[in-house]
Motif scaffolding. Sequence first.
Motif, PDB file in Angstrom:
ATOM      1  N   UNK A  30      43.549  48.987  14.212  1.00 58.99           N
ATOM      2  CA  UNK A  30      42.971  48.968  15.551  1.00 58.99           C
ATOM      3  C   UNK A  30      43.326  50.215  16.367  1.00 58.99           C
ATOM      4  N   UNK A  31      44.482  50.813  16.093  1.00 61.35           N
ATOM      5  CA  UNK A  31      44.935  51.972  16.877  1.00 61.35           C
ATOM      6  C   UNK A  31      43.966  53.145  16.800  1.00 61.35           C
ATOM      7  N   UNK A  32      43.328  53.335  15.655  1.00 66.72           N
ATOM      8  CA  UNK A  32      42.432  54.480  15.475  1.00 66.72           C
ATOM      9  C   UNK A  32      41.026  54.047  15.038  1.00 66.72           C
ATOM     10  N   UNK A  33      40.724  52.767  15.229  1.00 72.34           N
ATOM     11  CA  UNK A  33      39.439  52.218  14.794  1.00 72.34           C
ATOM     12  C   UNK A  33      39.188  52.582  13.335  1.00 72.34           C
ATOM     13  N   UNK A  45      55.209  58.701   5.584  1.00 72.55           N
ATOM     14  CA  UNK A  45      54.471  57.446   5.493  1.00 72.55           C
ATOM     15  C   UNK A  45      55.400  56.318   5.077  1.00 72.55           C
ATOM     16  N   UNK A  46      55.135  55.126   5.577  1.00 78.70           N
ATOM     17  CA  UNK A  46      55.835  53.926   5.145  1.00 78.70           C
ATOM     18  C   UNK A  46      54.805  52.965   4.578  1.00 78.70           C
ATOM     19  N   UNK A  47      55.163  52.325   3.460  1.00 75.32           N
ATOM     20  CA  UNK A  47      54.272  51.370   2.803  1.00 75.32           C
ATOM     21  C   UNK A  47      55.047  50.082   2.566  1.00 75.32           C
ATOM     22  N   UNK A  82      50.537  39.305  -0.932  1.00 71.71           N
ATOM     23  CA  UNK A  82      49.096  39.432  -0.721  1.00 71.71           C
ATOM     24  C   UNK A  82      48.728  40.356   0.433  1.00 71.71           C
ATOM     25  N   UNK A  83      49.656  41.174   0.925  1.00 75.19           N
ATOM     26  CA  UNK A  83      49.361  42.041   2.056  1.00 75.19           C
ATOM     27  C   UNK A  83      49.938  43.440   1.838  1.00 75.19           C
ATOM     28  N   UNK A  84      49.237  44.451   2.361  1.00 73.33           N
ATOM     29  CA  UNK A  84      49.700  45.834   2.337  1.00 73.33           C
ATOM     30  C   UNK A  84      49.638  46.385   3.759  1.00 73.33           C
ATOM     31  N   UNK A  85      50.669  47.138   4.147  1.00 66.82           N
ATOM     32  CA  UNK A  85      50.678  47.843   5.427  1.00 66.82           C
ATOM     33  C   UNK A  85      51.064  49.292   5.155  1.00 66.82           C
ATOM     34  N   UNK A  86      50.233  50.233   5.607  1.00 63.25           N
ATOM     35  CA  UNK A  86      50.520  51.663   5.522  1.00 63.25           C
ATOM     36  C   UNK A  86      50.689  52.158   6.952  1.00 63.25           C
ATOM     37  N   UNK A  87      51.830  52.783   7.250  1.00 64.17           N
ATOM     38  CA  UNK A  87      52.128  53.249   8.603  1.00 64.17           C
ATOM     39  C   UNK A  87      52.447  54.733   8.595  1.00 64.17           C
ATOM     40  N   UNK A  88      52.014  55.411   9.660  1.00 61.26           N
ATOM     41  CA  UNK A  88      52.372  56.818   9.845  1.00 61.26           C
ATOM     42  C   UNK A  88      52.389  57.108  11.338  1.00 61.26           C
ATOM     43  N   UNK A  89      53.085  58.156  11.732  1.00 63.62           N
ATOM     44  CA  UNK A  89      53.160  58.521  13.140  1.00 63.62           C
ATOM     45  C   UNK A  89      52.023  59.466  13.469  1.00 63.62           C
ATOM     46  N   UNK A  90      51.125  59.019  14.336  1.00 62.66           N
ATOM     47  CA  UNK A  90      49.991  59.820  14.772  1.00 62.66           C
ATOM     48  C   UNK A  90      50.298  60.540  16.073  1.00 62.66           C
ATOM     49  N   UNK A  91      49.294  61.143  16.649  1.00 61.83           N
ATOM     50  CA  UNK A  91      49.467  61.905  17.887  1.00 61.83           C
ATOM     51  C   UNK A  91      49.888  61.034  19.067  1.00 61.83           C
ATOM     52  N   UNK A  92      49.480  59.759  19.070  1.00 66.61           N
ATOM     53  CA  UNK A  92      49.785  58.858  20.189  1.00 66.61           C
ATOM     54  C   UNK A  92      50.750  57.743  19.808  1.00 66.61           C
ATOM     55  N   UNK A  93      51.526  57.917  18.742  1.00 67.73           N
ATOM     56  CA  UNK A  93      52.459  56.887  18.292  1.00 67.73           C
ATOM     57  C   UNK A  93      52.129  56.421  16.884  1.00 67.73           C
TER      58      UNK A  93
END
Length: 97
Positions: A61-64, A24-26, A31-42
Motif C-alpha cells: 500500500x505504501x507505493x501502490x 532488504x529484509x525477507x 504461507x506468507x512472504x514479506x519483502x521490506x526495504x527502506x524507500x525515500x519516505x520510510x
Amino acid sequence: MTLWKNCRADIYYTDESDLNDPGYEVRITDDEMVISYEGESGWVNYAGKDLGGGHYALISPEVKGRAMMHHAPESEIIEGNWSEEGCHGMWRLHLIA
C-alpha cells in the motif's frame, strides 16, 4: 517462521538496472512472504500469501505496488516481477542470513 536480514537484490527496470542493492529484509512463514526495504519516505513492505508451489502475490500500500514472486524450496534466491507507481521491473533477491 524464517527471517533473513541484510538481503541483496538485483533490480531490473525498463531502462536501467541496480545490481547487488543491499538492505532488504525477507520473512517467509508457512504461507506468507514479506519483502521490506527502506524507500525515500520510510519502510516499504510487500506482503502476500503463497498461491501454491512457492508463488506469492504481494501488495504494498505504501507505493501502490504489486509483485509476483517465486521461491523454490531450499533455494537462497527469490525471483519475480514488480510494479509500483507506474514503474515496472524484475527482482532477484539473494537470501543472506
